[in-house]
Structure formats: C-alpha cells, structure tokens
Design a protein around this motif. Sequence first.
Motif, short mmCIF file in Angstrom:
data_model
loop_
_atom_site.label_atom_id
_atom_site.label_comp_id
_atom_site.label_asym_id
_atom_site.label_seq_id
_atom_site.Cartn_x
_atom_site.Cartn_y
_atom_site.Cartn_z
N ALA A 110 12.46 14.16 7.01
CA ALA A 110 12.02 13.20 8.02
C ALA A 110 12.53 13.60 9.39
O ALA A 110 13.57 14.26 9.51
N PRO A 169 11.45 -2.11 13.27
CA PRO A 169 12.77 -2.34 13.89
C PRO A 169 12.74 -3.51 14.86
O PRO A 169 13.74 -4.21 15.04
N MET A 170 11.58 -3.75 15.46
CA MET A 170 11.42 -4.87 16.39
C MET A 170 11.50 -6.19 15.63
O MET A 170 12.18 -7.12 16.08
N LYS A 222 0.86 -1.17 0.00
CA LYS A 222 0.00 0.00 0.00
C LYS A 222 0.91 1.23 0.00
O LYS A 222 1.98 1.21 0.62
N SER A 223 0.47 2.27 -0.67
CA SER A 223 1.40 3.40 -0.79
C SER A 223 1.56 4.13 0.55
O SER A 223 2.46 4.92 0.72
N ARG A 224 0.69 3.82 1.51
CA ARG A 224 0.86 4.45 2.81
C ARG A 224 0.83 3.38 3.90
O ARG A 224 -0.17 2.68 4.05
N VAL A 225 1.91 3.28 4.64
CA VAL A 225 2.02 2.29 5.70
C VAL A 225 1.74 2.99 7.03
O VAL A 225 2.27 4.06 7.29
N PHE A 244 4.51 -4.98 2.46
CA PHE A 244 5.69 -4.77 1.62
C PHE A 244 5.90 -5.88 0.59
O PHE A 244 6.85 -5.84 -0.18
N ASP A 295 1.63 4.18 10.87
CA ASP A 295 2.61 4.42 11.93
C ASP A 295 2.82 3.21 12.82
O ASP A 295 3.95 2.90 13.21
N ILE A 319 13.70 3.81 12.39
CA ILE A 319 12.44 4.42 11.97
C ILE A 319 12.72 5.68 11.16
O ILE A 319 12.10 5.92 10.11
N LEU A 364 7.31 -0.12 -4.81
CA LEU A 364 6.38 -1.21 -4.54
C LEU A 364 5.11 -1.05 -5.38
O LEU A 364 4.61 -2.02 -5.95
N ASP A 365 4.61 0.18 -5.48
CA ASP A 365 3.41 0.43 -6.27
C ASP A 365 3.66 0.10 -7.73
O ASP A 365 2.77 -0.34 -8.45
N ASN A 395 12.67 11.99 13.60
CA ASN A 395 12.22 11.09 14.66
C ASN A 395 12.78 11.60 15.97
O ASN A 395 13.92 12.00 16.06
N ASN A 396 11.92 11.59 16.96
CA ASN A 396 12.26 12.18 18.26
C ASN A 396 12.70 11.13 19.26
O ASN A 396 12.13 10.06 19.33
N ILE A 456 13.85 -2.51 3.65
CA ILE A 456 12.70 -1.65 3.89
C ILE A 456 13.09 -0.51 4.81
O ILE A 456 12.71 0.65 4.62
N LEU A 457 13.89 -0.83 5.83
CA LEU A 457 14.32 0.18 6.80
C LEU A 457 15.40 1.10 6.24
O LEU A 457 15.81 2.05 6.90
N VAL A 478 5.07 0.79 11.11
CA VAL A 478 6.45 1.28 11.01
C VAL A 478 7.18 1.13 12.34
O VAL A 478 8.33 0.73 12.38
N ARG A 479 6.47 1.43 13.41
CA ARG A 479 7.12 1.31 14.73
C ARG A 479 7.49 -0.14 15.06
O ARG A 479 8.37 -0.37 15.89
#
Lengths: 223, 223
Positions: free
Chosen positions: A189, A16-17, A4-7, A56, A9, B201, B215-216, A191-192, A78-79, A12-13
């Motif tokens: 981008a 990494p796990m 999907k063009s939008r994954v 993905f 949140d 992330i 991917l699309d 990330n905090n 992917i990451l 995504v989180r």
Amino acid sequence: MAGKSRVSDAVVRRLPMYYRHLRELEKAGVVRISSQELGERMNLTASQIRQDINCFGGFGQQGYGYHVSNLKERIAEILGLRHQYHVIIVGAGNIGRAVANYAGFPKEGFNVQAMFDVSPALVGIDVHGILVQPMEKLQTWLDTHNVDIAVLAVPKSVAQEITDQLVAGGVRAIWNFAPVDLALPEGVAVNNVHLSDSLHILSYRMNEKELCEALDAGKQLGE
Amino acid sequence: MAGKSRVSDAVVRRLPMYYRHLRELEKAGVVRISSQELGERMNLTASQIRQDINCFGGFGQQGYGYHVSNLKERIAEILGLRHQYHVIIVGAGNIGRAVANYAGFPKEGFNVQAMFDVSPALVGIDVHGILVQPMEKLQTWLDTHNVDIAVLAVPKSVAQEITDQLVAGGVRAIWNFAPVDLALPEGVAVNNVHLSDSLHILSYRMNEKELCEALDAGKQLGE
DNA sequence: TAGATTGTTAATCGATTAACAATC
DNA sequence: TAGATTGTTAATCGATTAACAATC
C-alpha cells in the motif's frame, strides 16, 4: 448486506473524515445521530452517508439513526486503527522529524521504532526518543525486524531506490512524502503526502476567479 | 476554445501532477510529447490529458503533440506560480518549522515573511532566517502588511478562531495543517493537509484485502 | 502531400442523489 | 401503534473514455 469487495476511492477518502467527526461528537457527549444531521455537519447528503456506511454493513437502526460511539468504533476497525503497527522513518530531515514528533501517533497504534538518515549531521541525534541511525543500517534492520509501515521522507532522487529496498525487505505500506509517484508491486500500500502539490492547488484556487474570467474573455495564456 | 468558467476538482487535482512530470521531462531534455506518451508516463489516458489541458486552451499542435517547456510554462501560469506571494506561518511547532525550512518554497514565489507562536519556548528562535514572534503580534502584522497566504499549523482547538482573525485581516488563502474542516467566507481559498487522514487511508489500504474478504464471508464488524 | 496527433463531440461508465419500502 | 429513519433500489448527474473530423 455485506460489503462490496471493492470500495471506491471516493468512499475511502471520506472514511477518516467520518472518523474525525464521530470522535468530536462522542467527545461532545452526543449519543445518537441521524444521517441527516451528520450530513449537515459534514456537508454531505444524508443519502451519501448511508451509502458510504453501507459498504461495510448496516451499522444504523431504522427510526433511530446511528449510535455515535458504536459507529466510530466500526470505522476505527475499518480503518485498521485497532491494530498495532511497527513503523520506521526513512529520512530524518524536517518532515521525518515532524512525523516522529507527532504525539497522536502511538495512541492509534503507529509505533515508530527506528529512524534512518544519510547525513552525518543527523545520525546519532535523538528525535522524540528515537536514535537516528545511518542509512547503511537500514538493510540490517529490515532483515531482523518486521516493519509494517515505512515513512518515506527522503529527496525524490533516491525515493524509488529506497522504496525498492523497503519492499524487498517486507514493508507492507509506504507513507510517501517524496514528490514522486512511486512504482510498487501489487500488495504494497502507498499513500502520498505531496506537500508542494497541495500548495500549488491552493495557489490555483486563489487565482481561479481571475484566470477563468480572463479565459472567458478570450485571453490566451502565454504571450 | 476558451476555458470553461468552472474547472472540476478532479482536473485541478491533476494540474500539479502535470507540472511535476513536465518539469522532469524538460530537465531530461525532452522537447515534445504526445498525449499518448504523457499518458503512459502518468498512468492516465491520452483522452483525459487532452480534455484536461483543453479546459485552459489549445496548447498542443495537431500532428506534433505538446511542446514540453511551453506546456509546463502554461501550467505554471495556470497554477499561479508566476506571481510572488507574501506568506506567514502561524504555529512554529514541528509542522510550521518544517514548512519554513522547505527550500523549494521561495523559488516558486512563496516568500515566508513572518512566523508566530504562543509558546514562550519558541518565541524568539530563528527558523530558516525568520524570527518567531509572539501570537499577540499577529494582529499588528495583519494590520500593517498584505498577507496573501497563511500557513495554519496550530492545534485544532484554536484553528477556527485564528482563521477568522486571518480572514478579517485580509488573508486570501489558508494552507491548513490543522485536522479540522475550516469554515471560510466565499473568496478565501483553502487547501487542507490532513496528515492523520492520510495515514488512516494508508492503514485502510494495507488492511483492505482481509477486511473485504471477511465482509464477503458474511462477517459482521464489532462483536 | 501523407501521417500524426490534436481539439472536440458523442458514448460510456461510475458516483451521487432521490425515492421508498422495510423496520425499529 | 405511529413516526422516524435506515437500507437499498432506481434516477440523475458528472467525469472518463472513445471516436473522429480538423489541421499541422
């Protein structure tokens, strides 16, 4: 079939796990794993794992499961861990130096190339092979180098201002350790790592039980 | 009217953010604020803010909004920031030392009382007024002191083992910087700062656009 | 009082879980 | 082939948003 063009949140989180667990499994010599088994290890449902991965592409095989090394590699891709990045660290205080010293960094493509700080006490010192430069040199550096990622480890009072400078200088991503929510243009981008937020959540959780009991008993907060 | 006995994770994660913004507002001299205005500042809907706050009681006033200092104080209480905590730091590497040096710490009730490390090179050094003790002294310390919070800043290979020791020693909460998901008994709080997860992330996000486009377009990951 | 804004209930949206046909 | 397990669609659950009566 394709992503999907939008994954979301939430997915995504978790990526990494997945990466962390798959690396462990690979190191332990595990060749294949089913969503069921992986779920037990990670405290997720098998269903969720299959949904996440299928954002993905179909990396599994019916009747077999997932090939650990292969899935690990796909997630690394992917990451974005199969690229090389130019990194600079702005702020050479405790956090900045801790990040610079982090050993696992270069192995994953994150190459720290410069550090900057305002403090004369820090300018000139060597941190893990990197010389700390005065903050005035930051602009010149941005003008003459392609910086992919900036680690922002400065006081909150100057965080936004420096961010604007970094963005204008072409930085693509900011790893933000300042306790502020930065304003950023589309396409950059962020990330905090909000350490004090994290500590506050811990503090909340260790007191949650009593708090909820008190509230349920009708207690009002405050006096 | 009183709080639900179980507050969702999503709400808890926003609490420190409320606290941060309210502190800023108070410092800026703002006396009252509506959920509408606060929402604009924080990028949340007014509705969500009112829902969140009402988990813990009605701190607002119809027709007026919220009294900034009062709401800030209520949230500080909810977060457990009006208690004093005994804190120890296990692991005096870069992260452990960075945490020890964090200045804002004691002001919010987090009092670091001891540090421990295995490395002879670190044992005996002074970090922000705290002497680093050898790891063998940890057990004695736990036996003779009440420790509320342990900061876990050790390699992942020993993280679980030390955690078990801490828990047996009566520690109530663990602020975990090791890149593992710790197993803990009911009643012991944990919050993770997984730095490399956070960086991964960021790395994902800076590459997301190209990834999704690929991917699309039907591209398969891998070869 | 009239206006403003909360507290709270109902509607919507999105994420997780369950189910099952496809297929290795 | 039979068994196992994915990929994917449908059902459920929970979180966010909208709406509005209560009330300062």
